[in-house]
Motif scaffolding. Structure first.
Motif, PDB file in Angstrom:
ATOM      1  N   THR A 179       0.864  -1.110  -0.067  1.00 34.30           N
ATOM      2  CA  THR A 179      -0.065  -0.084   0.205  1.00 34.30           C
ATOM      3  C   THR A 179       0.837   1.290   0.022  1.00 34.30           C
ATOM      4  OG1 THR A 179      -1.877  -1.160   1.164  1.00 34.30           O
ATOM      5  CG2 THR A 179      -1.911   1.236   1.297  1.00 34.30           C
ATOM      6  N   ALA A 180       1.737   1.311   0.949  1.00 28.85           N
ATOM      7  CA  ALA A 180       2.677   2.484   1.031  1.00 28.85           C
ATOM      8  C   ALA A 180       3.468   3.014  -0.138  1.00 28.85           C
ATOM      9  CB  ALA A 180       3.446   2.556   2.083  1.00 28.85           C
ATOM     10  N   GLY A 181       3.880   1.979  -0.952  1.00 26.94           N
ATOM     11  CA  GLY A 181       4.538   2.005  -2.076  1.00 26.94           C
ATOM     12  C   GLY A 181       3.642   2.525  -3.191  1.00 26.94           C
ATOM     13  N   LEU A 182       2.515   1.785  -3.313  1.00 28.06           N
ATOM     14  CA  LEU A 182       1.611   2.410  -4.348  1.00 28.06           C
ATOM     15  C   LEU A 182       0.991   3.939  -4.099  1.00 28.06           C
ATOM     16  CD1 LEU A 182      -0.589  -0.920  -4.861  1.00 28.06           C
ATOM     17  CD2 LEU A 182       1.031  -0.088  -6.246  1.00 28.06           C
TER      18      LEU A 182
ATOM     19  N   ILE B 119      12.985   2.280   5.688  1.00 29.89           N
ATOM     20  CA  ILE B 119      13.897   1.261   5.561  1.00 29.89           C
ATOM     21  C   ILE B 119      13.242   0.168   6.176  1.00 29.89           C
ATOM     22  CG2 ILE B 119      16.261   0.856   6.241  1.00 29.89           C
ATOM     23  CD1 ILE B 119      17.092   3.518   5.593  1.00 29.89           C
ATOM     24  N   ARG B 120      12.800   0.290   7.551  1.00 32.23           N
ATOM     25  CA  ARG B 120      12.384  -0.803   8.272  1.00 32.23           C
ATOM     26  C   ARG B 120      11.303  -1.470   7.262  1.00 32.23           C
ATOM     27  NH1 ARG B 120      13.305   3.030  12.441  1.00 32.23           N
ATOM     28  NH2 ARG B 120      10.904   3.476  12.409  1.00 32.23           N
ATOM     29  N   LYS B 121      10.401  -0.823   6.957  1.00 33.85           N
ATOM     30  CA  LYS B 121       9.148  -1.084   6.087  1.00 33.85           C
ATOM     31  C   LYS B 121       9.659  -2.190   4.893  1.00 33.85           C
ATOM     32  CE  LYS B 121       5.119  -0.085   3.240  1.00 33.85           C
ATOM     33  NZ  LYS B 121       5.278  -1.583   2.676  1.00 33.85           N
ATOM     34  N   MET B 122      10.880  -1.630   4.395  1.00 30.69           N
ATOM     35  CA  MET B 122      11.261  -2.189   3.022  1.00 30.69           C
ATOM     36  C   MET B 122      12.063  -3.718   3.571  1.00 30.69           C
ATOM     37  SD  MET B 122      10.391  -0.907   0.402  1.00 30.69           S
ATOM     38  CE  MET B 122      11.138  -1.761  -0.828  1.00 30.69           C
ATOM     39  N   GLU B 123      12.777  -3.665   4.419  1.00 34.20           N
ATOM     40  CA  GLU B 123      13.398  -4.869   5.045  1.00 34.20           C
ATOM     41  C   GLU B 123      12.471  -5.704   5.593  1.00 34.20           C
ATOM     42  OE1 GLU B 123      17.491  -2.610   6.491  1.00 34.20           O
ATOM     43  OE2 GLU B 123      16.069  -3.010   8.119  1.00 34.20           O
ATOM     44  N   GLN B 124      11.231  -5.383   6.045  1.00 27.33           N
ATOM     45  CA  GLN B 124      10.275  -6.365   6.537  1.00 27.33           C
ATOM     46  C   GLN B 124       9.657  -6.954   5.209  1.00 27.33           C
ATOM     47  OE1 GLN B 124       6.642  -4.495   8.151  1.00 27.33           O
ATOM     48  NE2 GLN B 124       6.461  -6.203   9.827  1.00 27.33           N
ATOM     49  N   SER B 125       9.408  -6.219   4.115  1.00 32.32           N
ATOM     50  CA  SER B 125       8.788  -6.689   3.131  1.00 32.32           C
ATOM     51  C   SER B 125       9.663  -7.880   2.435  1.00 32.32           C
ATOM     52  CB  SER B 125       8.601  -5.605   2.007  1.00 32.32           C
ATOM     53  OG  SER B 125       7.633  -4.567   2.336  1.00 32.32           O
ATOM     54  N   TYR B 126      11.092  -7.465   2.522  1.00 28.13           N
ATOM     55  CA  TYR B 126      11.988  -8.712   1.709  1.00 28.13           C
ATOM     56  C   TYR B 126      11.880  -9.849   2.436  1.00 28.13           C
ATOM     57  CZ  TYR B 126      13.876  -5.799  -1.906  1.00 28.13           C
ATOM     58  OH  TYR B 126      14.128  -5.145  -2.962  1.00 28.13           O
ATOM     59  N   ARG B 127      11.630  -9.744   3.944  1.00 31.59           N
ATOM     60  CA  ARG B 127      11.561 -11.106   4.627  1.00 31.59           C
ATOM     61  C   ARG B 127      10.545 -11.629   4.401  1.00 31.59           C
ATOM     62  NH1 ARG B 127      12.688  -7.215   8.774  1.00 31.59           N
ATOM     63  NH2 ARG B 127      14.994  -7.080   9.187  1.00 31.59           N
TER      64      ARG B 127
ATOM     65  N   LEU C 234      13.394   8.070  -1.094  1.00 32.03           N
ATOM     66  CA  LEU C 234      14.368   7.525  -1.647  1.00 32.03           C
ATOM     67  C   LEU C 234      14.636   5.912  -1.218  1.00 32.03           C
ATOM     68  CD1 LEU C 234      17.261   9.982  -1.695  1.00 32.03           C
ATOM     69  CD2 LEU C 234      15.798   9.097  -3.826  1.00 32.03           C
ATOM     70  N   PRO C 235      14.329   5.503   0.103  1.00 37.86           N
ATOM     71  CA  PRO C 235      14.358   4.246   0.600  1.00 37.86           C
ATOM     72  C   PRO C 235      13.387   3.266  -0.247  1.00 37.86           C
ATOM     73  CG  PRO C 235      14.851   5.478   2.201  1.00 37.86           C
ATOM     74  CD  PRO C 235      14.272   6.367   1.261  1.00 37.86           C
ATOM     75  N   ILE C 236      12.089   4.096  -0.450  1.00 33.15           N
ATOM     76  CA  ILE C 236      10.924   3.332  -1.012  1.00 33.15           C
ATOM     77  C   ILE C 236      11.120   3.151  -2.633  1.00 33.15           C
ATOM     78  CG2 ILE C 236       8.582   3.468  -1.763  1.00 33.15           C
ATOM     79  CD1 ILE C 236       8.703   2.574   1.252  1.00 33.15           C
ATOM     80  N   LEU C 237      11.671   4.163  -3.150  1.00 36.83           N
ATOM     81  CA  LEU C 237      11.885   4.210  -4.782  1.00 36.83           C
ATOM     82  C   LEU C 237      13.044   3.453  -5.143  1.00 36.83           C
ATOM     83  CD1 LEU C 237      10.637   7.816  -5.476  1.00 36.83           C
ATOM     84  CD2 LEU C 237       9.266   5.582  -5.349  1.00 36.83           C
ATOM     85  N   GLY C 238      14.063   3.298  -4.326  1.00 35.23           N
ATOM     86  CA  GLY C 238      15.326   2.836  -4.785  1.00 35.23           C
ATOM     87  C   GLY C 238      15.482   1.459  -3.933  1.00 35.23           C
ATOM     88  N   VAL C 239      16.738   0.843  -4.059  1.00 37.53           N
ATOM     89  CA  VAL C 239      17.156  -0.237  -3.315  1.00 37.53           C
ATOM     90  C   VAL C 239      18.348  -0.111  -2.469  1.00 37.53           C
ATOM     91  CG1 VAL C 239      15.943  -1.895  -4.981  1.00 37.53           C
ATOM     92  CG2 VAL C 239      18.486  -1.369  -5.514  1.00 37.53           C
ATOM     93  N   ARG C 240      18.586  -0.888  -1.175  1.00 40.39           N
ATOM     94  CA  ARG C 240      19.739  -0.949  -0.536  1.00 40.39           C
ATOM     95  C   ARG C 240      19.994  -2.302  -0.288  1.00 40.39           C
ATOM     96  NH1 ARG C 240      19.257   4.118   3.542  1.00 40.39           N
ATOM     97  NH2 ARG C 240      18.330   5.544   2.089  1.00 40.39           N
ATOM     98  N   GLU C 241      21.479  -2.314  -0.055  1.00 41.86           N
ATOM     99  CA  GLU C 241      21.993  -3.837   0.053  1.00 41.86           C
ATOM    100  C   GLU C 241      21.374  -4.332   1.281  1.00 41.86           C
ATOM    101  OE1 GLU C 241      26.578  -5.793   0.946  1.00 41.86           O
ATOM    102  OE2 GLU C 241      26.287  -3.557   0.552  1.00 41.86           O
ATOM    103  N   SER C 242      20.916  -3.595   2.405  1.00 42.30           N
ATOM    104  CA  SER C 242      20.392  -4.107   3.616  1.00 42.30           C
ATOM    105  C   SER C 242      18.775  -4.720   3.104  1.00 42.30           C
ATOM    106  CB  SER C 242      20.238  -2.895   4.526  1.00 42.30           C
ATOM    107  OG  SER C 242      19.054  -2.160   4.334  1.00 42.30           O
ATOM    108  N   TYR C 243      18.226  -4.583   2.210  1.00 43.22           N
ATOM    109  CA  TYR C 243      17.034  -5.130   1.749  1.00 43.22           C
ATOM    110  C   TYR C 243      17.290  -6.683   1.247  1.00 43.22           C
ATOM    111  CZ  TYR C 243      15.390  -0.220   1.188  1.00 43.22           C
ATOM    112  OH  TYR C 243      14.976   0.918   1.607  1.00 43.22           O
TER     113      TYR C 243
END
Length: 237
Positions: A68-71, A91-99, A189-198
């Motif tokens: 939802t947030a990304g959309l 960042i926390r949201k993105m890392e949670q999504s990847y899990r 930027l954390p939502i629209l891009g990627v990070r190694e931590s994801y």
């Protein structure tokens, strides 16, 4: 080396123009795999040449709200989710999504079906896979495929981070709209891009649940050695 022009990774193909479709048809793509949710697909269905089927593999079917947030950001209403994105929340949201790409039953079903389809010797032509922006659900699929094919971790990470070079410039209008609405574009930027931590978050979940990536493939996705070998035979130069 991965064999060229056999598998393509993409962002959404919902807005292909007539001219885009002509170019698309020249790539030899015979099947498209759509990793988006049913809601995303219903709102913006793939726009493809009539001869090319779109196969729906809903990674987040068991947690559709996760997208939802990304959309909301992509649709130009970033201010609405601004509070969620502050103080490291994005960042926390993105890392949670990847899990969840590893732990959700729907995700494992989708990725299993994807790899089986790619390995199917009866499948003709090239394949294309995508989600909304081609970086997260699609990014995990690409990382998995490269690992199966034998790429080293430096190459996998470099391919994954290439999104920040290829995609972010195309999303400048989203950043500009957020700034015009009074929201710091750096929050997006954390939502629209990627990070190694994801990617590391997904890998940590693999180790936590399955112990290793090989076990994730065999136990989590139920892929047989014969399927993995078929993928290598098809895609490795």
């Amino acid at each position: 080396m991965v064999r060229a022009a056999e598998v393509f990774r993409s962002a959404s193909v919902a807005k292909l123009s007539d001219a885009d479709q002509e170019v698309f048809g020249e790539l030899g793509i015979a099947t498209v795999y759509d990793l988006r949710t049913a809601q995303e697909r219903g709102t913006e269905p793939d726009r493809l040449p009539a001869s090319i089927p779109s196969v729906h593999l809903d990674v987040m079917a068991d947690d559709e709200a996760d997208t939802t947030a990304g959309l909301t950001v992509l649709r130009g209403d970033a201010k609405r989710v601004g509070e969620v994105l502050r103080n490291g929340g994005a960042i926390r949201k993105m890392e949670q999504s990847y899990r969840k790409f590893v732990s959700l039953d729907s995700a494992r079903d989708a990725y299993r079906s994807f790899f089986l389809a790619l390995a199917d010797e009866g499948r003709d032509g090239a394949a294309l896979f995508h989600c909304a922006t081609g970086k997260d659900r699609t990014g995990w699929a690409a990382a998995g495929l490269l690992r199966i094919l034998g790429a080293d971790e430096d190459a996998v990470l470099a391919d994954y981070l290439q999104t920040n070079t290829d995609l972010l410039p195309a999303l400048q209008t989203v950043l500009d709209k957020a700034e015009a609405d009074g929201l710091d574009p750096d929050l997006l930027l954390p939502i629209l891009g990627v990070r190694e931590s994801y990617l590391e978050s997904a890998d940590d979940e693999v180790k936590r649940v399955f112990g290793s990536f090989d076990a994730y493939l065999s136990e989590g996705l139920g892929l047989k050695d014969s399927t993995l070998e078929a993928l290598r035979e098809r895609f490795v130069e």
